[in-house]
Structures are given as structure tokens and as C-alpha cells.
Design an enzyme around this catalytic site. Structure first.
Site, PDB file in Angstrom:
ATOM      1  CG  ASN A  12     126.520-102.262  21.675  1.00 23.48           C
ATOM      2  OD1 ASN A  12     125.658-102.980  21.155  1.00 23.48           O
ATOM      3  ND2 ASN A  12     127.725-102.707  22.007  1.00 23.48           N
ATOM      4  CD1 TRP A  13     120.144-100.240  22.401  1.00 25.47           C
ATOM      5  CD2 TRP A  13     118.502-101.322  21.323  1.00 25.47           C
ATOM      6  NE1 TRP A  13     119.179 -99.312  22.058  1.00 25.47           N
ATOM      7  CE2 TRP A  13     118.159 -99.953  21.393  1.00 25.47           C
ATOM      8  CE3 TRP A  13     117.615-102.193  20.682  1.00 25.47           C
ATOM      9  CZ2 TRP A  13     116.976 -99.441  20.852  1.00 25.47           C
ATOM     10  CZ3 TRP A  13     116.437-101.687  20.144  1.00 25.47           C
ATOM     11  CH2 TRP A  13     116.129-100.323  20.233  1.00 25.47           C
ATOM     12  CE  LYS A  14     127.542-103.994  25.446  1.00 18.96           C
ATOM     13  NZ  LYS A  14     128.504-104.161  26.517  1.00 18.96           N
ATOM     14  CG  HIS A 104     131.637-104.431  21.505  1.00 18.82           C
ATOM     15  ND1 HIS A 104     131.785-105.279  22.579  1.00 18.82           N
ATOM     16  CD2 HIS A 104     131.140-103.272  21.980  1.00 18.82           C
ATOM     17  CE1 HIS A 104     131.371-104.635  23.666  1.00 18.82           C
ATOM     18  NE2 HIS A 104     130.976-103.426  23.329  1.00 18.82           N
ATOM     19  CD  GLU A 106     130.046-107.142  25.155  1.00 18.44           C
ATOM     20  OE1 GLU A 106     129.099-107.103  24.354  1.00 18.44           O
ATOM     21  OE2 GLU A 106     130.126-106.395  26.150  1.00 18.44           O
ATOM     22  CD  GLU A 174     132.726 -99.708  23.919  1.00 20.07           C
ATOM     23  OE1 GLU A 174     131.738 -99.075  24.311  1.00 20.07           O
ATOM     24  OE2 GLU A 174     132.674-100.893  23.585  1.00 20.07           O
ATOM     25  N   GLY A 180     130.599-102.656  31.409  1.00 20.09           N
ATOM     26  CA  GLY A 180     129.657-103.400  32.250  1.00 20.09           C
ATOM     27  C   GLY A 180     130.118-103.583  33.683  1.00 20.09           C
ATOM     28  CB  SER A 220     130.754 -97.982  33.490  1.00 17.65           C
ATOM     29  OG  SER A 220     130.896 -99.392  33.604  1.00 17.65           O
ATOM     30  N   GLY A 241     126.373 -98.935  26.721  1.00 17.93           N
ATOM     31  CA  GLY A 241     125.766-100.271  26.747  1.00 17.93           C
ATOM     32  C   GLY A 241     124.555-100.285  27.659  1.00 17.93           C
ATOM     33  N   GLY A 242     124.745-100.746  28.902  1.00 17.19           N
ATOM     34  CA  GLY A 242     123.653-100.921  29.855  1.00 17.19           C
ATOM     35  C   GLY A 242     122.710 -99.728  29.959  1.00 17.19           C
TER      36      GLY A 242
END
Ligand code: 13P
Length: 262
Positions: A12-14, A104, A106, A174, A180, A220, A241-242
Site C-alpha cells: 500500500n503506497w498510500k 483502511h 487512515e 491492521e 507506521g 510495520s 506500507g512504509g
């Protein structure tokens, strides 16, 4: 029953990487995986770029016959019409997107998406033969108040409102406190909740969908901790993610069977 589910490593590149960066990234990812003789039949790899990148990613994947799958990060619950800024499931299907992330954390926190909105978006995705990646997860406060699986299970129950026993879906657990933060859940924590989510699928929709649905862990995840998660029987992959923004790191996560001894 033997687990026949194909692992899924999803990035997931966000809101990162523009369409030019996306092209370079997907090309490099495919090369890195090819170099490592990646077995896509054993571990599916998917990227979730921003909307503005999707057409470029689609064109690249189709022209170069890459085996990387792709999806969107959100979708409208509406079919079409006066919904400024929204993107319909029909548009995503026309772009050959296979997946769409829904709910998600977010979007739940920053865009006030409720469980009912998540259910409506899930139905819209399924109507257009997209596979919804339904995200659920508890905050640190929820965890303290309600224990590990109550909130994710309650979220999934509502999201499944319009899902039928023959639907193809993916569920992503998640925990909000792990996203993150660099503080991943332990494999045991992830397994406990993923097992509860699978039981929810079983109770609501039957054995077949519960046995075939992939349940991912996200929060993470890195190449150095993926092995522990993938050893758990109810964890079928990761939503990253990251670490999905670094080609070698993401390819390293996708190559987990080589460092897990599976
Ligand atoms: P991180 O891997 O950066 O913790 O993000 C997880 C996530 O939100 C994926 O959807």
C-alpha cells in the site's frame, strides 16, 4: 484441512510516488523478483498505487506481461453521478485493477468512514468483480478496553453485510497502533486475531469461504519480521506500507519463503 491459500504480499503506497516514479518502481520490482526467480504461483505480489498512477501501472504491466498485480487504495460506494472527486468501481475494473483496499484505518479516522460505508464500498467492488481488501483493526485504546479481537471482528461482521459465500475477498488485520509505528504486533498476536476473523467468516458465510479467503497482517512489516508472521497458520500474507516503498525491501518481503524455510 490443508492450507491451499496462495500467499499475498501487498504494497500500500498510500500518498507516495507519482506516475513516473510508479513506472520506474514497478519495473525495478519485476526485475528484482525475476532475478530472484520469484515463484508468483506461490507468493502473489500486488501494488496499490495512488489513483493517478493506475493507468501507467496498468499499461506497463500489460505491455511487459509482468506478473505483478495491482489495485486501488479506495473506491466510491456509488455507481456514477454527481460525486465530485470520487472514483467508481466500474472505472477501476475497466483499468484491469484486480483489487481495491477498503476501510483502511487512515480512511476510517481521517475521512470518517464507518463500518456501513465500508460494507457499501465492499458491495460496489464485488459488483464489478474487484477483490476487496477489507481492512479491520483496533486502536491501542480499543485493545486495552475490549481485548485483542473484539473490534476487528465487529468491523468485519458489518463489512460482510453484502458479501455472499461465493465472493472472493481478502481481509487485512491492521492494528492501528502498529501502523507506521515501527512496533509490529507479535506473530502470536496477529495469529490470534486472524484466527478469530477466519472464525467470523466461517460462522457468517460457511466453511468454503473461510478456508479459501486470505487474511493478511499489516503494521510495520519488514523483510526482517515477515518470516515470523508467515509461519502462523491463519496469516496468509501482509499488507505493507512504509517498507513497500523500497524496491529491495519489498522484494525481500515477497521472497519470504527463502528466509522462512517454508
Ligand atoms: P506500515 O507498514 O508503514 O506500518 O503501514 C501499514 C499499512 O497501513 C498498510 O496498509
Amino acid at each position: 484441512m490443508v492450507n491451499t491459500r496462495t500467499a499475498l504480499i501487498a504494497g500500500n503506497w498510500k500518498m507516495n510516488l507519482d506516475h513516473l516514479q510508479a513506472i520506474a518502481f514497478v519495473q525495478k520490482l519485476a526485475w528484482a523478483l525475476d532475478d530472484a526467480k520469484h515463484d508468483y504461483a506461490a507468493v502473489e505480489v500486488a501494488v496499490f498505487p495512488p489513483f493517478t498512477d493506475l493507468r501507467s501501472v496498468q499499461t506497463l504491466i500489460s505491455a511487459d506481461k509482468l506478473k505483478v498485480a495491482f489495485g486501488a487504495q479506495d473506491v466510491s460506494a456509488q455507481e456514477s453521478g454527481a460525486y465530485t472527486g470520487e472514483i467508481s468501481a466500474a472505472f477501476l475494473a475497466k483499468l484491469d485493477a484486480q483489487y481495491v483496499i477498503i476501510g483502511h484505518s487512515e480512511r476510517r479516522t481521517l475521512h470518517n468512514e464507518t463500518d456501513e460505508v465500508v460494507a457499501a464500498k465492499t458491495a460496489a467492488a464485488l459488483k464489478h468483480k474487484l477483490v476487496p481488501v477489507i481492512c479491520v483493526g483496533e486502536t491501542a485504546e480499543d485493545l486495552e478496553k475490549h481485548g485483542p479481537s473484539a473490534v476487528p471482528v465487529a468491523q468485519l461482521e458489518v463489512a460482510l453485510g453484502q458479501v455472499s459465500a461465493d465472493s472472493e475477498i481478502v481481509v487485512a488485520y491492521e492494528p492501528v497502533w502498529a501502523i507506521g509505528s515501527g512496533q509490529a504486533a507479535t506473530p502470536e498476536q496477529a495469529e490470534q486475531v486472524c484466527a478469530a476473523l477466519r472464525s467470523t467468516l466461517r460462522e457468517k458465510l460457511g466453511d468454503a469461504i473461510a478456508d479459501r479467503t486470505r487474511i493478511l497482517y499489516g503494521g510495520s512489516v519488514k523483510s526482517s519480521n515477515i518470516a515470523g508472521f508467515m509461519r502462523e497458520p491463519n496469516v496468509d500474507g501482509a499488507l505493507v506500507g512504509g517498507a513497500s516503498l523500497d524496491v529491495n525491501e519489498f522484494a525481500g518481503i515477497a521472497r519470504f519463503p527463502q528466509h522462512v524455510g517454508l
